[in-house]
Design an enzyme around this catalytic site. Structure first.
Site, short mmCIF file in Angstrom:
data_model
loop_
_atom_site.label_atom_id
_atom_site.label_comp_id
_atom_site.label_asym_id
_atom_site.label_seq_id
_atom_site.Cartn_x
_atom_site.Cartn_y
_atom_site.Cartn_z
N GLU A 1 -34.73 21.44 16.73
CA GLU A 1 -36.05 21.02 16.25
C GLU A 1 -36.98 20.69 17.41
OE1 GLU A 1 -38.27 17.84 13.24
OE2 GLU A 1 -36.23 17.44 13.90
N LYS B 1 -35.80 24.13 13.00
CA LYS B 1 -36.73 23.29 12.23
C LYS B 1 -38.02 23.20 13.03
CE LYS B 1 -37.33 18.84 9.90
NZ LYS B 1 -36.67 17.72 9.21
#
Length: 296
Positions: free
Chosen positions: A177, A214
């Site tokens: 992420e 993400k």
């Protein structure tokens, strides 16, 4: 090794991932949004008791099931606790059909080169071993991009892949992420650099390995399509990044193949003061709207 049923669900099921992983820094904000003021608890232990009660209430709500919520990201302290007498990760999978993930990062370093890297994670191997013991499928770790600085973004992505490879050695699926801050003026340029660095990192992965990503909702719709289509990417999920739920859903609908992994946007409108019927109706409506946006 990862559970095949869980892998199949994460790879191809329709739905989204709930982010229930607020840590020590963000928990007071999450509780305040939920209608629990800071003067209602004393110290960290009570604070985490209250946030666990909030998360348990969400997870036990009838609408929170694998039919629409295909995965959930847990904070380490949530993994170590129980829901209805069952360890949290096992409760998610065995009772709700929701694939459990564990947040493993320890927060962010100070800004440098337009990015905030993750602090070192010296306990990562033992955390991963414990996660495997709890039946967790994968992990998530967040770092931040605050400017279109090529050197900073390269270092950010390199750190994500470095930890990702360590996590994969435990048979876990890492969610990388590298969050692009939604309010920066050069967001689109930062996303172009990020895309190039992610593609390079993916191409360098050994055959047979894959990760999840993400990412912030992009400035240009479908910008991340090459990542969604990449053979070494199991799934690309979107963070809400500070957008309200309606705006996050509208942006997500423009990005085909991307699904949600929302935190604040998921819990929007929930309150400790609601009756169970009001709470269940609110979370059901939230889940339905995010599910629809993730199903485009």
């Amino acid at each position: 090794m990862t559970d095949k049923a869980q892998a199949d669900q994460m790879r191809s099921a329709t739905g989204f991932i709930a982010a229930l992983d607020q840590s020590g820094g963000s928990t007071p904000k999450a509780l305040a949004q939920y209608g629990v003021a800071e003067n209602e608890y004393s110290g960290e232990a009570e604070m985490f008791d209250m946030v666990h009660a909030m998360r348990s209430r969400i997870v036990k709500s009838p609408a929170f099931s694998g039919e629409k919520v295909i995965g959930a990201i847990l904070f380490e302290m949530t993994m170590d606790r129980e829901i209805d007498g069952i360890p949290s990760a096992r409760f998610l999978w065995e009772q709700r059909g929701v694939v459990p993930f564990l947040k493993v990062d320890k927060g962010l370093e100070e800004a440098s080169n337009g990015v905030r890297l993750m602090k070192p994670i010296p306990t990562l191997d033992t955390m991963c071993e414990r996660a495997v013991g709890h039946g967790v499928f994968g992990t998530k770790m967040r770092s931040v991009i605050d400017a279109a600085n090529a050197a900073g973004i390269r270092a950010n992505v390199a750190q994500q892949f470095q930890y990702g490879e360590q996590i994969m050695r435990h048979g876990l699926m890492p969610i990388l992420e590298p969050e692009v801050t939604i309010s920066i003026s050069d967001k689109a340029e930062a996303e172009n650099i990020l895309m190039d660095e992610l593609l390079s990192g993916l191409d360098a992965l050994p055959e047979g390995q894959e990760v999840m990503l993400k990412l912030s909702l992009p400035t240009v719709a479908n910008h991340y399509k090459p990542l969604i289509d990449h053979p070494k990417v199991m799934r690309v999920v979107a963070l809400s990044g500070g957008y309200g739920r309606d705006e996050a859903n509208a942006l997500l609908e423009q990005n085909h193949g991307m699904i949600a992994s929302f935190s604040r946007a998921l819990a929007e409108g929930l309150s400790a003061q609601q009756s169970d019927a009001e709470f269940d109706a609110t979370i059901a409506a939230s889940i339905d709207s995010i599910f629809r946006a993730s199903s485009t």
